[in-house]
Design a protein around this motif. Structure first.
Motif, PDB file in Angstrom:
ATOM      1  N   HIS A   1      54.206   7.980 -53.584  1.00  0.00           N
ATOM      2  CA  HIS A   1      54.579   8.693 -52.353  1.00  0.00           C
ATOM      3  C   HIS A   1      53.439   8.600 -51.349  1.00  0.00           C
ATOM      4  O   HIS A   1      52.259   8.564 -51.728  1.00  0.00           O
TER       5      HIS A   1
ATOM      6  N   ARG B   1      60.596  16.743 -50.581  1.00  0.00           N
ATOM      7  CA  ARG B   1      59.344  16.469 -51.281  1.00  0.00           C
ATOM      8  C   ARG B   1      58.881  17.681 -52.088  1.00  0.00           C
ATOM      9  O   ARG B   1      58.336  17.538 -53.180  1.00  0.00           O
TER      10      ARG B   1
ATOM     11  N   ARG C   1      58.120   9.547 -57.052  1.00  0.00           N
ATOM     12  CA  ARG C   1      58.499   8.348 -56.299  1.00  0.00           C
ATOM     13  C   ARG C   1      58.578   8.715 -54.831  1.00  0.00           C
ATOM     14  O   ARG C   1      58.633   9.892 -54.478  1.00  0.00           O
ATOM     15  N   ARG C   2      58.601   7.719 -53.972  1.00  0.00           N
ATOM     16  CA  ARG C   2      58.615   8.010 -52.533  1.00  0.00           C
ATOM     17  C   ARG C   2      59.972   8.557 -52.113  1.00  0.00           C
ATOM     18  O   ARG C   2      61.018   8.014 -52.486  1.00  0.00           O
TER      19      ARG C   2
ATOM     20  N   SER D   1      50.859   8.454 -57.836  1.00  0.00           N
ATOM     21  CA  SER D   1      52.188   8.601 -57.237  1.00  0.00           C
ATOM     22  C   SER D   1      52.316   7.596 -56.101  1.00  0.00           C
ATOM     23  O   SER D   1      51.381   7.450 -55.302  1.00  0.00           O
TER      24      SER D   1
END
Length: 227
Positions: free
Chosen positions: A136, A161, A155-156, A134
């Protein structure tokens, strides 16, 4: 243990019954040798950049900075008052001694690094895949009875979150363990993801001595029935 609310989110979103969970970050990953990088398929070693919409959100938040600054100053004033009372009780000296011992242990164990330094070890190999799982910048580290689960958004993101997270890696009990390098002696944000070959990755929790730390310390206190 996780709160009922957090437990519910984890169960609903990930299908995991957690004994403890907490968001962790990873310090900057050092550049591995070129050969190691090529063999691993040239994986990403940095998190993705902040999304454009996130930058816009930051720009909109700028007018709030004076208020945030005021809160910070008030918090510092509170800490100063606490230190004043601590001085009278001799606590400050003990805290300074504790900090010196903590720094000595950090230097002795090499805990100022993000991992033990062996790229061929299990920790190094896992670290190479960290941002491939990931992009993130954070991981929700979940401790269960049988494994350690890492979750993150695909994804970031800057917000939401928990709603976007998904399982990105699983480590069975025999594959890795969470370790407090100070064994509870100091109030710390550091945890190690420790592998059987002795290699490790250093994680930084959002809280000082959060529930992941408390879970690790409970495990240390449990009696062993091995013969």
């Amino acid at each position: 243990m996780t709160s009922r609310g957090d437990q519910r989110v984890i169960i609903d979103r990930l299908g995991i019954r957690a004994e403890a969970a907490g968001w962790c970050t990873l310090d900057k990953v050092p550049d591995p040798p070129d050969e190691v990088l090529r063999t691993a398929g040239d994986p990403p070693l940095r998190p993705a950049r902040i999304p454009v919409l996130g930058l816009i959100g930051i720009a909109l938040a700028v007018p709030l900075l004076p208020f945030v600054t005021l809160l910070s100053l008030l918090d510092r004033a509170r800490e100063a008052l606490e230190r004043l009372f601590e001085d009278k009780k001799g606590v400050k000296r003990r805290a300074r001694d504790d900090e010196e011992r903590r720094k000595a242990l950090v230097a002795e164990q090499g805990l100022d690094r993000v991992f033990d330094g062996d790229w061929s070890g299990r920790a190094g190999q896992f670290l190479l895949r960290w941002y491939s799982h990931s992009p993130h910048h954070q991981r929700l580290v979940v401790a269960t009875r049988d494994e350690i689960v890492l979750a993150a958004p695909p994804r970031r993101v800057l917000v939401g979150r928990e709603k976007r997270m998904e399982v990105v890696a699983r480590l069975a009990a025999g594959e890795a363990a969470l370790v407090d390098p100070f064994r509870g002696e100091f109030r710390s944000q550091l945890l190690l993801l420790h592998f059987p070959d002795g290699t490790w990755i250093r994680l930084t929790t959002e809280e000082f001595r959060g529930e992941l730390h408390m879970h690790v310390l409970r495990q240390l206190r449990q009696p062993s029935f091995d013969t």
